[in-house]
Design an enzyme around this catalytic site. Structure first.
Site, PDB file in Angstrom:
ATOM      1  N   GLU A 186       0.849  -1.195   0.000  1.00 34.29           N
ATOM      2  CA  GLU A 186       0.000   0.000   0.000  1.00 34.29           C
ATOM      3  C   GLU A 186       0.884   1.244   0.000  1.00 34.29           C
ATOM      4  O   GLU A 186       0.434   2.335   0.299  1.00 34.29           O
ATOM      5  CB  GLU A 186      -0.985  -0.009   1.170  1.00 34.29           C
ATOM      6  CG  GLU A 186      -0.379  -0.168   2.539  1.00 34.29           C
ATOM      7  CD  GLU A 186      -1.424  -0.149   3.645  1.00 34.29           C
ATOM      8  OE1 GLU A 186      -2.198   0.806   3.710  1.00 34.29           O
ATOM      9  OE2 GLU A 186      -1.434  -1.102   4.455  1.00 34.29           O
TER      10      GLU A 186
ATOM     11  N   CYS B 253      -3.436  -3.522   4.520  1.00 29.64           N
ATOM     12  CA  CYS B 253      -2.406  -4.446   5.025  1.00 29.64           C
ATOM     13  C   CYS B 253      -2.674  -5.899   4.661  1.00 29.64           C
ATOM     14  O   CYS B 253      -1.861  -6.761   4.988  1.00 29.64           O
ATOM     15  CB  CYS B 253      -2.304  -4.333   6.542  1.00 29.64           C
ATOM     16  SG  CYS B 253      -2.071  -2.648   7.100  1.00 29.64           S
TER      17      CYS B 253
ATOM     18  N   HIS C 256      -2.365  -9.847  12.333  1.00 29.45           N
ATOM     19  CA  HIS C 256      -1.794  -8.633  11.745  1.00 29.45           C
ATOM     20  C   HIS C 256      -1.384  -7.717  12.892  1.00 29.45           C
ATOM     21  O   HIS C 256      -2.151  -7.501  13.830  1.00 29.45           O
ATOM     22  CB  HIS C 256      -2.814  -7.929  10.845  1.00 29.45           C
ATOM     23  CG  HIS C 256      -2.372  -6.533  10.501  1.00 29.45           C
ATOM     24  ND1 HIS C 256      -1.159  -6.283   9.893  1.00 29.45           N
ATOM     25  CD2 HIS C 256      -2.934  -5.319  10.737  1.00 29.45           C
ATOM     26  CE1 HIS C 256      -1.008  -4.977   9.754  1.00 29.45           C
ATOM     27  NE2 HIS C 256      -2.063  -4.369  10.260  1.00 29.45           N
TER      28      HIS C 256
HETATM   29  N1  CAA Z   1       2.008   3.510  30.816  1.00 25.68           N
HETATM   30  C1  CAA Z   1       1.491   2.353  30.354  1.00 25.68           C
HETATM   31  N2  CAA Z   1       0.438   2.318  29.457  1.00 25.68           N
HETATM   32  C2  CAA Z   1      -0.033   3.501  29.004  1.00 25.68           C
HETATM   33  C3  CAA Z   1       0.485   4.718  29.451  1.00 25.68           C
HETATM   34  C4  CAA Z   1       1.553   4.715  30.387  1.00 25.68           C
HETATM   35  N3  CAA Z   1       2.101   5.837  30.846  1.00 25.68           N
HETATM   36  N4  CAA Z   1      -0.199   5.703  28.836  1.00 25.68           N
HETATM   37  C5  CAA Z   1      -1.131   5.112  28.032  1.00 25.68           C
HETATM   38  N5  CAA Z   1      -1.023   3.780  28.147  1.00 25.68           N
HETATM   39  C6  CAA Z   1      -1.803   2.748  27.439  1.00 25.68           C
HETATM   40  C7  CAA Z   1      -3.265   3.093  27.308  1.00 25.68           C
HETATM   41  O1  CAA Z   1      -3.988   2.735  28.446  1.00 25.68           O
HETATM   42  C8  CAA Z   1      -3.644   2.272  26.083  1.00 25.68           C
HETATM   43  O2  CAA Z   1      -3.813   0.929  26.446  1.00 25.68           O
HETATM   44  P1  CAA Z   1      -5.182   0.152  26.061  1.00 25.68           P
HETATM   45  O3  CAA Z   1      -5.220   0.135  24.559  1.00 25.68           O
HETATM   46  O4  CAA Z   1      -4.986  -1.205  26.633  1.00 25.68           O
HETATM   47  O5  CAA Z   1      -6.285   0.937  26.623  1.00 25.68           O
HETATM   48  C9  CAA Z   1      -2.381   2.329  25.220  1.00 25.68           C
HETATM   49  O6  CAA Z   1      -1.323   2.709  26.091  1.00 25.68           O
HETATM   50  C10 CAA Z   1      -2.459   3.354  24.099  1.00 25.68           C
HETATM   51  O7  CAA Z   1      -2.846   4.565  24.665  1.00 25.68           O
HETATM   52  P2  CAA Z   1      -3.827   5.549  23.903  1.00 25.68           P
HETATM   53  O8  CAA Z   1      -4.984   4.768  23.360  1.00 25.68           O
HETATM   54  O9  CAA Z   1      -4.098   6.693  24.755  1.00 25.68           O
HETATM   55  O10 CAA Z   1      -2.824   5.960  22.709  1.00 25.68           O
HETATM   56  P3  CAA Z   1      -3.015   6.908  21.493  1.00 25.68           P
HETATM   57  O11 CAA Z   1      -4.208   7.759  21.574  1.00 25.68           O
HETATM   58  O12 CAA Z   1      -1.696   7.592  21.375  1.00 25.68           O
HETATM   59  O13 CAA Z   1      -3.250   5.906  20.248  1.00 25.68           O
HETATM   60  C11 CAA Z   1      -2.995   4.149  18.689  1.00 25.68           C
HETATM   61  C12 CAA Z   1      -2.712   4.600  20.117  1.00 25.68           C
HETATM   62  C13 CAA Z   1      -4.482   4.235  18.398  1.00 25.68           C
HETATM   63  C14 CAA Z   1      -2.535   2.716  18.532  1.00 25.68           C
HETATM   64  C15 CAA Z   1      -2.163   5.077  17.727  1.00 25.68           C
HETATM   65  O14 CAA Z   1      -0.800   4.825  17.891  1.00 25.68           O
HETATM   66  C16 CAA Z   1      -2.528   4.926  16.266  1.00 25.68           C
HETATM   67  O15 CAA Z   1      -3.436   5.577  15.774  1.00 25.68           O
HETATM   68  N6  CAA Z   1      -1.776   4.040  15.512  1.00 25.68           N
HETATM   69  C17 CAA Z   1      -1.996   3.881  14.082  1.00 25.68           C
HETATM   70  C18 CAA Z   1      -3.293   3.151  13.751  1.00 25.68           C
HETATM   71  C19 CAA Z   1      -3.288   1.724  14.162  1.00 25.68           C
HETATM   72  O16 CAA Z   1      -2.258   1.152  14.385  1.00 25.68           O
HETATM   73  N7  CAA Z   1      -4.488   1.103  14.264  1.00 25.68           N
HETATM   74  C20 CAA Z   1      -4.619  -0.294  14.610  1.00 25.68           C
HETATM   75  C21 CAA Z   1      -5.651  -1.080  13.890  1.00 25.68           C
HETATM   76  S1  CAA Z   1      -5.755  -0.664  12.157  1.00 25.68           S
HETATM   77  C22 CAA Z   1      -4.764  -1.730  11.360  1.00 25.68           C
HETATM   78  O17 CAA Z   1      -4.405  -2.735  11.869  1.00 25.68           O
HETATM   79  C23 CAA Z   1      -4.342  -1.413   9.967  1.00 25.68           C
HETATM   80  C24 CAA Z   1      -3.005  -0.859  10.055  1.00 25.68           C
HETATM   81  O18 CAA Z   1      -2.025  -1.554   9.968  1.00 25.68           O
HETATM   82  C25 CAA Z   1      -2.899   0.580  10.315  1.00 25.68           C
END
Ligand code: CAA
Length: 408
Positions: free
Chosen positions: A79, A111, A233
């Site tokens: 992609e 993906c 994945h």
């Molecule tokens: N210590 C330990 N854990 C912590 C923490 C700390 N200080 N602060 C936060 N966390 C934890 C949170 O509790 C959360 O855990 P849970 O998921 O178990 O609740 C985790 O860390 C992530 O925290 P947030 O949700 O607050 O993080 P974020 O808002 O920064 O977003 C994300 C995380 C959504 C993965 C982001 O990195 C993102 O958008 N990534 C790209 C999209 C993606 O990967 N999507 C996944 C599915 S889509 C897919 O699979 C296709 C593809 O390849 C993209």
């Protein structure tokens, strides 16, 4: 007939960023990256690498013990394509010296096109057992500097040779599918970075898993207990664990947390140190299981879930073949993971911000550490690729080792 994976190898960029450094720069608690998302390190492609070079470097290794004249189909899943018309498979086909009487095509569905490539390839093998199919899955995951997705970036490639005489994993014929039109992650033609609703994407991933699994179960008659290990994945490694716990809950699997963790944990090790490689991620997870997991997986059944945003999910299974370990490139993969050059944050941002000119003017890319193929530049809007002599790769590795060695 034993249709499946005869050979498999991965390639990752020779540079990376330690997520301690990213956490410090973005003022985020490292524990969020390490425990919350499950990432330690991010692969960063050099300016003279793209999906063609990443994929071709992986394929070169996967073809090492294969008679190239038997390859009749090359499917390139990505992609992060480099052209709207010409398939990346054609560049790879030339660089790899494959026979002219060959079908070459590029496939896309976020993906998971690598998994459709795998199943299309296996259909070819079923019709023509004397032929082999080369699947290349290569991607560069970019979300934007300072974005929520930044710590989940990465890149790399996996190449697989499919044949009627699988030596590593026999792939079962049943596949459970699920498709739904959702906007969790997409990249319009005019953008280099994906648009993503991260939290929503996790929800739709889990929903696709549940539905693809249900379809798979109905179609195959198999159940959760039929699998010793699972690979998912992996946009980030915690997603694999989340997905597995979700499926186990949904199925009332009756296993404790430790047992469930052991079923999925070995598949996560490489992703933690590479990050997302979109089409290649699931298969890097499979390599991680085979190369870092229990010493003898012979006869074990592995469940695989492929997810592509937008969205499509596919669940399928395979059985590990006796003698598989001698066909793996474990040492090479460990070396790639262990011998990367750490970028400073400023160097990472420079690499990230590097763009090729869109004017078609003659442009030569600076030479960085790469594998056996690199992007030499552009001329008349045409990408120029070149092989890198192995002496030059070894010299760069030796220079890096000298820099990394502690002073005495
Ligand atoms: N210590 C330990 N854990 C912590 C923490 C700390 N200080 N602060 C936060 N966390 C934890 C949170 O509790 C959360 O855990 P849970 O998921 O178990 O609740 C985790 O860390 C992530 O925290 P947030 O949700 O607050 O993080 P974020 O808002 O920064 O977003 C994300 C995380 C959504 C993965 C982001 O990195 C993102 O958008 N990534 C790209 C999209 C993606 O990967 N999507 C996944 C599915 S889509 C897919 O699979 C296709 C593809 O390849 C993209």
């Amino acid at each position: 007939m034993n249709p499946g994976i005869e050979s498999i190898s991965m390639y990752i960029p020779r540079y990376g960023l330690d997520l301690h450094d990213l956490a410090r720069a973005r003022n985020v608690d490292y524990a969020k990256y390490h425990q919350g998302i499950g990432q330690e390190y991010m692969a960063v492609p050099a300016p003279d690498e793209d999906v063609v070079t990443l994929g071709t470097n992986a394929a070169r290794q996967a073809l090492q013990n294969v008679d190239r004249s038997e390859i009749r189909t090359v499917i390139f899943a990505t992609e992060s394509g480099v052209d709207q018309s010409k398939a990346a498979a054609i560049y790879a086909h030339k660089l790899l010296g494959l026979p002219a009487n060959c079908r070459t095509v590029e496939m896309k569905q976020a993906c998971c096109s690598s998994t459709s490539a795998l199943h299309f390839g296996l259909s070819t093998v079923a019709m023509h057992p004397e032929q082999k199919v080369l699947i290349i899955a290569a991607d560069i995951a970019r979300y934007g500097l300072g974005s929520a997705g930044e710590p989940t970036q990465g890149g790399g490639a996996v190449a697989m040779v499919l044949s009627a005489d699988a030596k590593i994993l026999r792939i079962d014929p049943h596949v459970g599918y699920y498709t739904e039109d959702v906007m969790d992650f997409w990249r319009p033609n005019y953008r280099d970075e994906a648009l993503v609703d991260g939290k929503y994407s996790i929800k739709v991933y889990l929903n696709a898993l549940e539905n693809a699994w249900k379809h798979y179960k109905d179609d195959s008659g198999a159940g959760f207990a039929d699998f010793a290990h699972f690979c998912y994945h992996l946009p980030f490694s915690r997603m694999g664990l989340k997905a597995h716990l979700h499926l186990a809950r949904h199925e009332n699997a009756g296993l404790g947390a430790k047992e469930l963790q052991a079923q999925v944990e070995p598949s996560l090790a490489y992703n933690r140190r590479i990050g997302n490689a979109y089409t290649a991620s699931l298969y890097m997870g499979l390599l991680s299981l085979l190369e870092t997991g229990p010493k003898n997986l012979t006869g074990k059944r592995v469940g695989l879930f492929s997810y592509g945003s937008g969205c499509m999910g596919a669940f399928f299974g395979g059985k590990v073949i006796e003698g598989y370990r001698q066909h793996l490139h474990t040492r090479l993969h460990q070396d790639l993971l262990d011998n990367r050059q750490n970028l400073t944050l400023a160097e990472y941002e420079d690499f990230y911000n590097h763009v090729l000119p869109a004017t078609g003017e003659t442009y030569r890319t600076d030479r960085h550490r790469t594998g056996s193929f690199r992007l030499a530049g552009i001329e008349n809007h045409q990408r120029l690729y070149e092989p890198v002599p192995s002496m030059r790769i070894m010299a760069a590795d030796a220079a890096e080792a000298r820099v990394a060695a502690p002073a005495v």
